[in-house]
Scaffold this motif. Structure first.
Motif, PDB file in Angstrom:
ATOM      1  N   PHE A   1      -1.050   8.304   2.386  1.00 36.75           N
ATOM      2  CA  PHE A   1      -0.295   7.962   3.591  1.00 36.75           C
ATOM      3  C   PHE A   1      -1.009   8.457   4.851  1.00 36.75           C
ATOM      4  O   PHE A   1      -0.878   7.865   5.921  1.00 36.75           O
ATOM      5  CB  PHE A   1       1.126   8.537   3.516  1.00 36.75           C
ATOM      6  CG  PHE A   1       1.877   8.118   2.278  1.00 36.75           C
ATOM      7  CD1 PHE A   1       1.759   6.821   1.790  1.00 36.75           C
ATOM      8  CD2 PHE A   1       2.673   9.010   1.589  1.00 36.75           C
ATOM      9  CE1 PHE A   1       2.440   6.419   0.640  1.00 36.75           C
ATOM     10  CE2 PHE A   1       3.356   8.623   0.440  1.00 36.75           C
ATOM     11  CZ  PHE A   1       3.233   7.332  -0.038  1.00 36.75           C
TER      12      PHE A   1
ATOM     13  N   THR B   1      -0.491   2.727  -7.206  1.00 37.83           N
ATOM     14  CA  THR B   1      -0.093   2.712  -5.787  1.00 37.83           C
ATOM     15  C   THR B   1      -0.156   4.105  -5.174  1.00 37.83           C
ATOM     16  O   THR B   1      -0.201   4.240  -3.960  1.00 37.83           O
ATOM     17  CB  THR B   1       1.351   2.196  -5.615  1.00 37.83           C
ATOM     18  OG1 THR B   1       2.222   2.997  -6.426  1.00 37.83           O
ATOM     19  CG2 THR B   1       1.460   0.731  -6.008  1.00 37.83           C
TER      20      THR B   1
ATOM     21  N   ARG C   1      -1.651   4.652   5.568  1.00 34.55           N
ATOM     22  CA  ARG C   1      -0.432   4.233   6.250  1.00 34.55           C
ATOM     23  C   ARG C   1      -0.488   4.579   7.742  1.00 34.55           C
ATOM     24  O   ARG C   1      -0.088   3.789   8.583  1.00 34.55           O
ATOM     25  CB  ARG C   1       0.797   4.913   5.608  1.00 34.55           C
ATOM     26  CG  ARG C   1       2.110   4.666   6.322  1.00 34.55           C
ATOM     27  CD  ARG C   1       2.531   3.204   6.242  1.00 34.55           C
ATOM     28  NE  ARG C   1       2.937   2.846   4.917  1.00 34.55           N
ATOM     29  CZ  ARG C   1       4.197   2.871   4.452  1.00 34.55           C
ATOM     30  NH1 ARG C   1       5.173   3.227   5.246  1.00 34.55           N
ATOM     31  NH2 ARG C   1       4.476   2.544   3.218  1.00 34.55           N
ATOM     32  N   ALA C   2      -0.985   5.751   8.059  1.00 34.96           N
ATOM     33  CA  ALA C   2      -0.957   6.194   9.454  1.00 34.96           C
ATOM     34  C   ALA C   2      -2.359   6.226  10.064  1.00 34.96           C
ATOM     35  O   ALA C   2      -2.576   6.884  11.079  1.00 34.96           O
ATOM     36  CB  ALA C   2      -0.313   7.578   9.538  1.00 34.96           C
TER      37      ALA C   2
ATOM     38  N   SER D   1       6.623   1.447  14.564  1.00 32.57           N
ATOM     39  CA  SER D   1       6.460   2.837  15.017  1.00 32.57           C
ATOM     40  C   SER D   1       7.336   3.144  16.229  1.00 32.57           C
ATOM     41  O   SER D   1       7.736   4.289  16.441  1.00 32.57           O
ATOM     42  CB  SER D   1       4.992   3.135  15.318  1.00 32.57           C
ATOM     43  OG  SER D   1       4.464   2.151  16.175  1.00 32.57           O
TER      44      SER D   1
ATOM     45  N   GLU E   1       5.426   7.896   8.781  1.00 30.02           N
ATOM     46  CA  GLU E   1       4.149   8.594   8.974  1.00 30.02           C
ATOM     47  C   GLU E   1       3.493   8.277  10.305  1.00 30.02           C
ATOM     48  O   GLU E   1       2.841   9.131  10.914  1.00 30.02           O
ATOM     49  CB  GLU E   1       3.191   8.251   7.823  1.00 30.02           C
ATOM     50  CG  GLU E   1       3.598   8.820   6.466  1.00 30.02           C
ATOM     51  CD  GLU E   1       4.658   7.989   5.752  1.00 30.02           C
ATOM     52  OE1 GLU E   1       4.999   6.895   6.252  1.00 30.02           O
ATOM     53  OE2 GLU E   1       5.137   8.428   4.688  1.00 30.02           O
ATOM     54  N   GLN E   2       3.660   7.039  10.763  1.00 25.98           N
ATOM     55  CA  GLN E   2       3.013   6.686  12.041  1.00 25.98           C
ATOM     56  C   GLN E   2       3.591   7.539  13.164  1.00 25.98           C
ATOM     57  O   GLN E   2       2.862   8.067  14.000  1.00 25.98           O
ATOM     58  CB  GLN E   2       3.228   5.210  12.338  1.00 25.98           C
ATOM     59  CG  GLN E   2       2.592   4.293  11.314  1.00 25.98           C
ATOM     60  CD  GLN E   2       2.827   2.837  11.676  1.00 25.98           C
ATOM     61  OE1 GLN E   2       2.280   2.338  12.656  1.00 25.98           O
ATOM     62  NE2 GLN E   2       3.642   2.165  10.914  1.00 25.98           N
TER      63      GLN E   2
ATOM     64  N   CYS F   1      -5.235   7.925  -4.801  1.00 21.76           N
ATOM     65  CA  CYS F   1      -5.905   7.863  -3.504  1.00 21.76           C
ATOM     66  C   CYS F   1      -7.401   8.084  -3.706  1.00 21.76           C
ATOM     67  O   CYS F   1      -7.864   9.218  -3.740  1.00 21.76           O
ATOM     68  CB  CYS F   1      -5.328   8.905  -2.558  1.00 21.76           C
ATOM     69  SG  CYS F   1      -6.036   8.756  -0.918  1.00 21.76           S
TER      70      CYS F   1
END
Lengths: 335, 284
Positions: A90, A127, A94-95, B158, A65-66, A130
């Motif tokens: 995510f 987990t 995550r990102a 990343s 995702e990044q 959201c």
């Protein structure tokens, strides 16, 4: 973009995310600068419909995702309009570093359509719930945050997100949402709450899947308790419709917010900020997930458990109606 | 085309001027990331004075080559280059880091013309560069994208996510360069978090690796030419460099990742840079 022609019939056949996927395909036909990205969730988020139609304009980054949001940033800097879809958790967590620095700070034209929000992926476990994203995302400067009530509203939100310059976050659910709108032909405008019922006893301000529940609650409240409640669909959390909130304070003096999100930092907090700044007394209650990690279960069961379903709203409205608070009738002197 | 003797001479002169201007900028700013600026200065010089197809009078020209400084903390090294190219006024460097200045420690594309992305949070640059390189493909553009990474930032996942996607999408219009100065804030890279076998890691991700002396213009030029010509696989240039290169008391010392200079150290730095320049020119 011409008018959308979706009707209730489509939403009985299409999940909220499928509505998004279809609308994105329509947009993609007219606008070659639209590109799609996902991180191994093309099918789940339904951006896969766009991928099938426009394979050369779709990029799957794998479970990364990044990198995906960084790529979207680079593409937007070169004039493309990336639609990025992964799960809400995510996108917002995550990102987040990339969403913050690469997209929001640089005020880039990236549209994030985040799915599986709130408790809608309830059985997947905590987990995958959201319940923090609205709080997180509304603190990102430049970003607009939209939580559509159903598939029709998602269709409208996606089109207006495309037509609005800058980053937009649209939070939708997994699966089918209860239908609030019969078609897309109503006055949807980013930043403008949509009033669904009339009433001056109190205002229920809701977003997402809670809007339908709020409407159902007003029916019971009206017939059983004689309480006339106004429902505001606050589909845009940021920029919040201050005018609609202040009007509700002025005209109903009682407000209850309902959201499929932690009570800290989300819709309720955004509304509370407006009320507090008004300096006016108002009975107020926030319904949502308390400061806890949510339990596992079906979405509808979890909504009942956390009292953000019809019954939960009705019970809480009854409590709120009896609440004492200091009311100042002289509105004009302070606002 | 190999560099001519005159080109090498001019590049040597330019990199020396920029090293000196970097020291001045650190002094004006009060402090700065001087070690990594000096290790990367020859790479910045050859890109900006030989390869990048850019027009400083049109910083947003859509056909320009893109340059992403993923090791965004070396603003005190990058800003002198942008000033010398004419993107910003050299006088502006005197306000570096001052309250209200457009020039902060990490240069910002919202504020500084010629900066293609706001970087500084490490591990962000390569994914952005991937997006720009893919956009060239989608928009049928011939521009190239260059991305300069620090070696320490290659600890970030990343970077490897991006590397994986570069190979997967066969992105060959992107030149990835790593400033391998072997130092990060807390110590030598291999002590803090091992990178070796570094070249093999890139190879395993599908890259052709060109390992060069990052202070040798001929080697840098050959590697960049190779990367530009290669259209089957992506190329990464691992430029072996010396942190603080050109200033004897800073060289290879991770403690000069970031620092300020008192009057004695300023004089010592300038003197050292002069000696270093003479040595390099003689060698060339």
């Amino acid at each position: 973009m011409g008018g959308l022609t979706y009707t209730m019939l489509d939403t009985t056949n299409l999940s909220t995310a499928e509505m998004y996927g279809n609308v994105l395909c329509e947009l993609g036909k007219e606008h070659p600068e639209i590109v799609g990205l996902s991180a191994d969730l093309a099918k789940s988020t339904k951006i896969g419909l766009f991928a099938e139609k426009f394979p050369n304009r779709f990029f799957n980054t794998g479970i990364a995702e990044q990198n995906m949001f960084g790529i979207a940033s680079g593409m937007a800097k070169c004039g493309l309009v990336p639609f990025v879809s992964t799960f809400a958790i995510f996108t917002s967590m995550r990102a987040l570093d990339q969403v913050h620095t690469d997209i929001c700070y640089q005020n880039l034209n990236v549209k994030m359509i985040a799915t599986h929000a709130g408790l809608s992926f309830g059985q997947a476990g905590t987990t995958h719930h959201c319940t923090e994203d609205i709080a997180i995302m509304r603190s990102m400067a430049n970003l607009k945050v939209i939580v559509p009530a159903d598939g029709m509203e998602t269709a409208n939100a996606v089109v207006q997100a495309y037509e609005t310059e800058g980053p937009v976050y649209i939070r939708i659910n997994r699966g089918f949402d209860q239908k609030v709108y019969e078609n897309t032909d109503y006055d949807f405008r980013i930043g403008k709450a949509h009033q669904l019922t009339d009433g001056n006893d109190l205002t229920i301000i809701a977003c997402g899947s809670c809007v339908y529940q709020a409407i159902e609650a007003t029916k019971i409240l009206s017939s059983v308790d004689g309480i006339k409640a106004r429902v505001l669909n606050m589909h845009t959390i940021k920029p919040i419709d201050r005018e609609a909130v202040l009007k509700a304070v002025y005209e109903t003096r009682r407000i209850i917010t309902v959201e499929d999100h932690n009570v800290m930092g989300g819709l309720g907090s955004a509304v509370a900020e407006v009320i507090i700044e008004s300096g006016k007394g108002c009975a107020f209650r926030k319904l949502g997930i308390p400061d806890t990690f949510s339990i596992i279960g079906l979405h509808e069961d979890l909504m009942a458990y956390y009292e953000i379903d019809t019954n939960g709203i009705v019970e809480n409205v009854r409590k709120l109606i009896g609440l004492e608070f200091e009311e100042d009738e002289d509105w004009e002197d302070e606002v | 085309m190999p560099l001519t003797d005159i080109e090498i001479k001019n590049l040597e002169k330019k990199t020396h001027e920029l090293r000196s201007l970097c020291v001045d900028t650190v002094v004006w700013a009060g402090s700065g990331h001087i070690g990594g600026s000096l290790s990367a200065m020859d790479i910045l010089t050859i890109l900006y004075y030989k390869y990048l197809n850019i027009d400083p009078s049109k910083p947003l020209w859509e056909d320009r080559d893109r340059f992403i400084l993923s090791k965004g903390h070396i603003g005190v090294g990058f800003a002198p280059v942008l000033a010398d190219k004419g993107y910003i006024d050299k006088e502006q460097l005197k306000e570096y880091n001052h309250t209200g200045s457009e020039l902060g420690m990490h240069l910002d594309s919202n504020k500084v013309p010629g900066v293609d992305a706001s970087t500084g949070s490490l591990g962000h640059g390569l994914p952005i560069a991937v997006g720009m390189a893919l956009a060239a493909r989608i928009n049928n553009k011939d521009y190239k994208t260059y991305c300069l990474l620090g070696d320490g930032e290659c600890d970030e996942g990343s970077v490897w996510e991006a590397a994986m996607s570069i190979a997967h999408y066969k992105i060959t219009n992107l030149v990835t360069i790593v400033d391998r100065n072997r130092c990060m804030i807390d110590g030598p890279t291999e002590n803090v978090m091992s990178l070796e076998p570094f070249a093999k890691k890139w190879e395993a991700f599908g890259f052709i690796v060109k390992e060069v002396d990052g202070h040798n213009f001929t080697e840098l030029s050959e590697a960049i030419e190779y990367a530009l010509a290669e259209d089957k696989a992506p190329v990464v240039i691992i430029a072996n460099t010396i942190k603080g290169c050109g200033i004897d008391f800073m060289e290879d010392n991770y403690k000069w990742h970031y620092g300020g200079l008192n009057s004695e150290k300023i004089a010592q730095s300038k003197e050292s840079l002069e000696k270093y320049y003479k040595k390099r020119v003689k060698g060339a």
